[in-house]
Design a protein around this motif. Sequence first.
Motif, PDB file in Angstrom:
ATOM      1  N   GLY A   1      -9.538  14.811   1.395  1.00  0.00           N
ATOM      2  CA  GLY A   1     -10.383  13.627   1.464  1.00  0.00           C
ATOM      3  C   GLY A   1      -9.674  12.306   1.622  1.00  0.00           C
ATOM      4  N   ILE A   2      -8.370  12.317   1.943  1.00  0.00           N
ATOM      5  CA  ILE A   2      -7.661  11.046   2.143  1.00  0.00           C
ATOM      6  C   ILE A   2      -8.103  10.472   3.491  1.00  0.00           C
ATOM      7  CG2 ILE A   2      -5.426   9.901   2.364  1.00  0.00           C
ATOM      8  CD1 ILE A   2      -4.242  12.268   0.772  1.00  0.00           C
ATOM      9  N   PRO A   3      -8.705   9.293   3.500  1.00  0.00           N
ATOM     10  CA  PRO A   3      -9.202   8.733   4.762  1.00  0.00           C
ATOM     11  C   PRO A   3      -8.072   8.125   5.592  1.00  0.00           C
ATOM     12  CG  PRO A   3      -9.610   7.180   2.994  1.00  0.00           C
ATOM     13  CD  PRO A   3      -9.007   8.405   2.347  1.00  0.00           C
ATOM     14  N   SER A   4      -8.347   7.911   6.860  1.00  0.00           N
ATOM     15  CA  SER A   4      -7.407   7.165   7.688  1.00  0.00           C
ATOM     16  C   SER A   4      -7.358   5.727   7.178  1.00  0.00           C
ATOM     17  CB  SER A   4      -7.867   7.176   9.144  1.00  0.00           C
ATOM     18  OG  SER A   4      -9.089   6.457   9.269  1.00  0.00           O
ATOM     19  N   SER A   5      -6.325   4.999   7.565  1.00  0.00           N
ATOM     20  CA  SER A   5      -6.211   3.620   7.082  1.00  0.00           C
ATOM     21  C   SER A   5      -7.380   2.769   7.560  1.00  0.00           C
ATOM     22  CB  SER A   5      -4.890   3.005   7.532  1.00  0.00           C
ATOM     23  OG  SER A   5      -4.773   3.024   8.947  1.00  0.00           O
TER      24      SER A   5
ATOM     25  N   TYR B   1       2.610   3.624  -0.404  1.00  0.00           N
ATOM     26  CA  TYR B   1       1.563   2.626  -0.629  1.00  0.00           C
ATOM     27  C   TYR B   1       0.311   2.900   0.201  1.00  0.00           C
ATOM     28  CZ  TYR B   1       4.499  -0.689  -3.280  1.00  0.00           C
ATOM     29  OH  TYR B   1       5.272  -1.312  -4.224  1.00  0.00           O
ATOM     30  N   CYS B   2       0.488   3.226   1.461  1.00  0.00           N
ATOM     31  CA  CYS B   2      -0.656   3.436   2.356  1.00  0.00           C
ATOM     32  C   CYS B   2      -1.540   4.562   1.847  1.00  0.00           C
ATOM     33  CB  CYS B   2      -0.154   3.725   3.763  1.00  0.00           C
ATOM     34  SG  CYS B   2      -1.474   4.150   4.944  1.00  0.00           S
TER      35      CYS B   2
ATOM     36  N   GLU C   1      -7.667  -6.602  -7.619  1.00  0.00           N
ATOM     37  CA  GLU C   1      -7.515  -5.208  -7.186  1.00  0.00           C
ATOM     38  C   GLU C   1      -7.736  -5.088  -5.675  1.00  0.00           C
ATOM     39  OE1 GLU C   1      -9.913  -0.996  -8.100  1.00  0.00           O
ATOM     40  OE2 GLU C   1     -10.236  -2.771  -9.352  1.00  0.00           O
ATOM     41  N   LYS C   2      -8.769  -5.743  -5.168  1.00  0.00           N
ATOM     42  CA  LYS C   2      -9.056  -5.693  -3.733  1.00  0.00           C
ATOM     43  C   LYS C   2      -7.925  -6.315  -2.937  1.00  0.00           C
ATOM     44  CE  LYS C   2     -12.552  -6.715  -0.230  1.00  0.00           C
ATOM     45  NZ  LYS C   2     -13.931  -7.215   0.017  1.00  0.00           N
ATOM     46  N   SER C   3      -7.374  -7.409  -3.436  1.00  0.00           N
ATOM     47  CA  SER C   3      -6.275  -8.070  -2.748  1.00  0.00           C
ATOM     48  C   SER C   3      -5.046  -7.166  -2.672  1.00  0.00           C
ATOM     49  CB  SER C   3      -5.921  -9.379  -3.454  1.00  0.00           C
ATOM     50  OG  SER C   3      -4.821 -10.004  -2.840  1.00  0.00           O
TER      51      SER C   3
ATOM     52  N   SER D   1      -3.281  -5.470   0.723  1.00  0.00           N
ATOM     53  CA  SER D   1      -1.859  -5.587   1.042  1.00  0.00           C
ATOM     54  C   SER D   1      -1.228  -4.215   1.241  1.00  0.00           C
ATOM     55  CB  SER D   1      -1.122  -6.335  -0.070  1.00  0.00           C
ATOM     56  OG  SER D   1      -1.570  -7.672  -0.170  1.00  0.00           O
ATOM     57  N   MET D   2      -1.594  -3.256   0.392  1.00  0.00           N
ATOM     58  CA  MET D   2      -1.033  -1.905   0.497  1.00  0.00           C
ATOM     59  C   MET D   2      -1.510  -1.222   1.774  1.00  0.00           C
ATOM     60  SD  MET D   2      -1.330  -0.765  -3.504  1.00  0.00           S
ATOM     61  CE  MET D   2      -0.337   0.735  -3.457  1.00  0.00           C
ATOM     62  N   LEU D   3      -2.765  -1.422   2.139  1.00  0.00           N
ATOM     63  CA  LEU D   3      -3.288  -0.816   3.359  1.00  0.00           C
ATOM     64  C   LEU D   3      -2.659  -1.453   4.602  1.00  0.00           C
ATOM     65  CD1 LEU D   3      -7.077  -0.378   2.469  1.00  0.00           C
ATOM     66  CD2 LEU D   3      -5.364   1.428   2.739  1.00  0.00           C
TER      67      LEU D   3
END
Length: 203
Positions: free
Chosen positions: A25-29, A170-171, A192-194, A198-200
């Motif tokens: 279930g890991i989605p694409s970026s 991170y990604c 958290e969203k920020s 950044s990680m994405l």
Amino acid sequence: MRLSSTLFFAGAVLAAPMPMPTPPGIPSSSSAKSQLAGLTVAAANDDGAYDRDLFPTWDTITGTCNTREYVLRRDGNNVQVGSDCYPTSGSWTSPYDGATWTAPSDIDIDHMVPLKNAWISGANKWTTAKREQFANDVDRPQLWAVTDNVNSAKSDKSPDAWKPPLTSFYCTYASAWVAVKSYWALSVTSAEKSALTSMLNTC
């Protein structure tokens, strides 16, 4: 005499990189970024009532395997188990820090979105049955076999307060975190969203 390229240090095995575990279930970026945009941003609601026992864990998943044993088998390499499903041999590469271990006692099963974080972002309104489903969710990237002391360092922190030691992860980490929060309709804080954004952006 040729020396082996494998080194042993404090119980960890340092050798050629093992394949990293890939829970489902890991989605694409791009999908993760879309899911993140759809999450509700709200302040954490820490009502002081969190208790680990409100999230029953280690249900039987299949046969004699409970959730922990199921993930150890899923995420390990060449894992052999006894009749009770507890591993008798195998190795595990922790995606958070890249260390490889041969003793299951050195491995924790981490909840990608920690149980307390779930509590303060919406799970305090769930039934115990729903919290149990969340805590034993093997259908999404919620459960990971990782180095025990790294898991302890993470504790219940969100990505604005803790990130895995391996920046190359991170990604995947952010994508998995967002996927879990999106499926379970949990909120994120602005910080958290920020951090997740950044990680994405490292993908």
